[in-house]
Design a protein around this motif. Structure first.
Motif, PDB file in Angstrom:
ATOM      1  N   VAL A   1      -5.081  14.217   2.973  1.00 52.86           N
ATOM      2  CA  VAL A   1      -4.371  12.944   3.002  1.00 52.86           C
ATOM      3  C   VAL A   1      -4.263  12.494   4.450  1.00 52.86           C
ATOM      4  N   GLY A   2      -4.714  11.280   4.724  1.00 53.50           N
ATOM      5  CA  GLY A   2      -4.627  10.707   6.066  1.00 53.50           C
ATOM      6  C   GLY A   2      -3.956   9.356   6.022  1.00 53.50           C
ATOM      7  N   GLY A   3      -3.412   8.947   7.165  1.00 50.61           N
ATOM      8  CA  GLY A   3      -2.720   7.667   7.250  1.00 50.61           C
ATOM      9  C   GLY A   3      -3.263   6.814   8.375  1.00 50.61           C
ATOM     10  N   TYR A   4      -3.373   5.517   8.119  1.00 50.90           N
ATOM     11  CA  TYR A   4      -3.987   4.597   9.067  1.00 50.90           C
ATOM     12  C   TYR A   4      -3.182   3.305   9.143  1.00 50.90           C
ATOM     13  N   ALA A   5      -3.249   2.668  10.300  1.00 46.36           N
ATOM     14  CA  ALA A   5      -2.592   1.374  10.492  1.00 46.36           C
ATOM     15  C   ALA A   5      -3.664   0.350  10.840  1.00 46.36           C
ATOM     16  N   TYR A   6      -3.616  -0.779  10.155  1.00 46.27           N
ATOM     17  CA  TYR A   6      -4.576  -1.861  10.375  1.00 46.27           C
ATOM     18  C   TYR A   6      -3.864  -3.003  11.087  1.00 46.27           C
ATOM     19  N   ASP A   7      -4.446  -3.457  12.192  1.00 42.27           N
ATOM     20  CA  ASP A   7      -3.885  -4.558  12.968  1.00 42.27           C
ATOM     21  C   ASP A   7      -4.607  -5.847  12.576  1.00 42.27           C
ATOM     22  N   LEU A   8      -3.878  -6.761  11.959  1.00 45.74           N
ATOM     23  CA  LEU A   8      -4.493  -8.008  11.501  1.00 45.74           C
ATOM     24  C   LEU A   8      -5.061  -8.834  12.649  1.00 45.74           C
ATOM     25  N   LYS A   9      -4.428  -8.797  13.809  1.00 40.99           N
ATOM     26  CA  LYS A   9      -4.887  -9.618  14.938  1.00 40.99           C
ATOM     27  C   LYS A   9      -6.179  -9.100  15.550  1.00 40.99           C
ATOM     28  N   THR A  10      -6.299  -7.783  15.700  1.00 43.09           N
ATOM     29  CA  THR A  10      -7.502  -7.227  16.342  1.00 43.09           C
ATOM     30  C   THR A  10      -8.585  -6.859  15.337  1.00 43.09           C
ATOM     31  N   GLY A  11      -8.184  -6.654  14.075  1.00 42.83           N
ATOM     32  CA  GLY A  11      -9.135  -6.208  13.063  1.00 42.83           C
ATOM     33  C   GLY A  11      -9.423  -4.721  13.122  1.00 42.83           C
ATOM     34  N   LEU A  12      -8.693  -4.007  13.984  1.00 49.60           N
ATOM     35  CA  LEU A  12      -8.952  -2.571  14.167  1.00 49.60           C
ATOM     36  C   LEU A  12      -8.017  -1.705  13.335  1.00 49.60           C
ATOM     37  N   LEU A  13      -8.598  -0.612  12.864  1.00 49.08           N
ATOM     38  CA  LEU A  13      -7.879   0.402  12.111  1.00 49.08           C
ATOM     39  C   LEU A  13      -7.668   1.584  13.043  1.00 49.08           C
ATOM     40  N   SER A  14      -6.441   2.096  13.104  1.00 51.63           N
ATOM     41  CA  SER A  14      -6.188   3.259  13.943  1.00 51.63           C
ATOM     42  C   SER A  14      -5.649   4.406  13.096  1.00 51.63           C
ATOM     43  N   THR A  15      -6.027   5.616  13.487  1.00 55.09           N
ATOM     44  CA  THR A  15      -5.567   6.799  12.790  1.00 55.09           C
ATOM     45  C   THR A  15      -4.148   7.120  13.230  1.00 55.09           C
ATOM     46  N   VAL A  16      -3.245   7.210  12.273  1.00 53.23           N
ATOM     47  CA  VAL A  16      -1.849   7.559  12.555  1.00 53.23           C
ATOM     48  C   VAL A  16      -1.619   9.026  12.202  1.00 53.23           C
ATOM     49  N   VAL A  17      -2.150   9.450  11.070  1.00 60.62           N
ATOM     50  CA  VAL A  17      -2.048  10.843  10.615  1.00 60.62           C
ATOM     51  C   VAL A  17      -3.455  11.306  10.260  1.00 60.62           C
TER      52      VAL A  17
ATOM     53  N   GLY B   1       0.831  -1.207   0.000  1.00 60.81           N
ATOM     54  CA  GLY B   1       0.000   0.000   0.000  1.00 60.81           C
ATOM     55  C   GLY B   1       0.862   1.252   0.000  1.00 60.81           C
ATOM     56  N   ARG B   2       2.004   1.166  -0.666  1.00 59.21           N
ATOM     57  CA  ARG B   2       2.984   2.250  -0.625  1.00 59.21           C
ATOM     58  C   ARG B   2       2.740   3.300  -1.710  1.00 59.21           C
ATOM     59  N   VAL B   3       3.143   4.530  -1.397  1.00 60.83           N
ATOM     60  CA  VAL B   3       3.079   5.619  -2.369  1.00 60.83           C
ATOM     61  C   VAL B   3       4.264   5.450  -3.313  1.00 60.83           C
ATOM     62  N   THR B   4       3.948   5.251  -4.580  1.00 55.79           N
ATOM     63  CA  THR B   4       4.963   5.103  -5.623  1.00 55.79           C
ATOM     64  C   THR B   4       4.759   6.216  -6.648  1.00 55.79           C
TER      65      THR B   4
ATOM     66  N   ARG C   1       3.228   7.263   7.927  1.00 55.34           N
ATOM     67  CA  ARG C   1       3.595   8.680   8.124  1.00 55.34           C
ATOM     68  C   ARG C   1       4.455   9.165   6.961  1.00 55.34           C
ATOM     69  N   SER C   2       5.427   8.352   6.589  1.00 54.61           N
ATOM     70  CA  SER C   2       6.334   8.695   5.492  1.00 54.61           C
ATOM     71  C   SER C   2       5.567   8.854   4.182  1.00 54.61           C
ATOM     72  N   ASP C   3       4.628   7.945   3.920  1.00 56.07           N
ATOM     73  CA  ASP C   3       3.874   8.011   2.670  1.00 56.07           C
ATOM     74  C   ASP C   3       2.896   9.183   2.639  1.00 56.07           C
ATOM     75  N   VAL C   4       2.303   9.516   3.760  1.00 60.82           N
ATOM     76  CA  VAL C   4       1.439  10.704   3.817  1.00 60.82           C
ATOM     77  C   VAL C   4       2.263  11.938   3.468  1.00 60.82           C
TER      78      VAL C   4
END
Length: 181
Positions: A162-178, A66-69, A141-144
């Motif tokens: 532009v916002g950035g989020y991290a998804y935790d595969l174990k919990t299924g939760l998405l958290s706002t990073v940026v 899911g990287r910015v290229t 953060r870097s990609d944002v």
């Protein structure tokens, strides 16, 4: 020989029999929710499942990590141009970048795998190493920042969140990073 895709052809027939296909945006590339979602190709992070994206709501771009290229920036520049010229009443267009835990792109950190991939004509070794998602919060953060400062998007940045989020595969939760901004 059977195909892995055969079941999907049957599912498509079911879909085509509904009126869902009639409820898509009229302007190409301009989704109903004014959202561009950049996410990994990993099938464990399917956008329809983890955030409930529906047909026509968002553009979903998927690549390794899911990287910015450069390709993502070029595509987004075109979409922003269309958005600004075809939907002048819309205040902004939003990009949500999602990186996730246990990402397969972390294998880019393995020097032997990376070297072999580069030898096959993939990314050069330095680019591949930079693509590894080892810490989703750090890479998102870097990609944002990369999108917010991309010269190709400079003309649109006032209308682009532009916002950035991290998804935790174990919990299924998405958290706002940026926060989007």
């Amino acid at each position: 020989m059977s195909s892995n895709f055969a079941a999907y052809l049957q599912r498509n027939e079911t879909f085509a029999a509904t009126d869902a296909k009639l409820r898509v945006p009229e302007i190409p590339f301009i989704p109903f929710q004014q959202l561009y979602l950049l996410i990994c190709v990993d099938p464990r992070v399917e956008p329809a499942a983890i955030v409930g994206v529906q047909l026509g709501e968002a553009i979903v771009a998927r690549n390794i990590g899911g990287r910015v290229t450069e390709s993502v920036v070029r595509d987004l520049a075109w979409i922003c141009h269309l958005h600004e010229n075809k939907t002048p009443d819309a205040d902004w267009f939003e990009v949500a970048i999602i990186h996730h835990t246990d990402c397969g792109s972390a294998l880019f950190a393995d020097a032997d795998l990376r070297r072999g991939y580069a030898a096959r004509g993939g990314y050069d070794e330095d680019t591949a190493a930079a693509m590894a998602v080892l810490d989703p919060a750090a890479t998102v953060r870097s990609d944002v920042e990369k999108l917010r400062t991309a010269p190709a998007l400079a003309g649109s940045i006032g209308n682009l969140k532009v916002g950035g989020y991290a998804y935790d595969l174990k919990t299924g939760l998405l958290s706002t990073v940026v926060e989007p901004g």
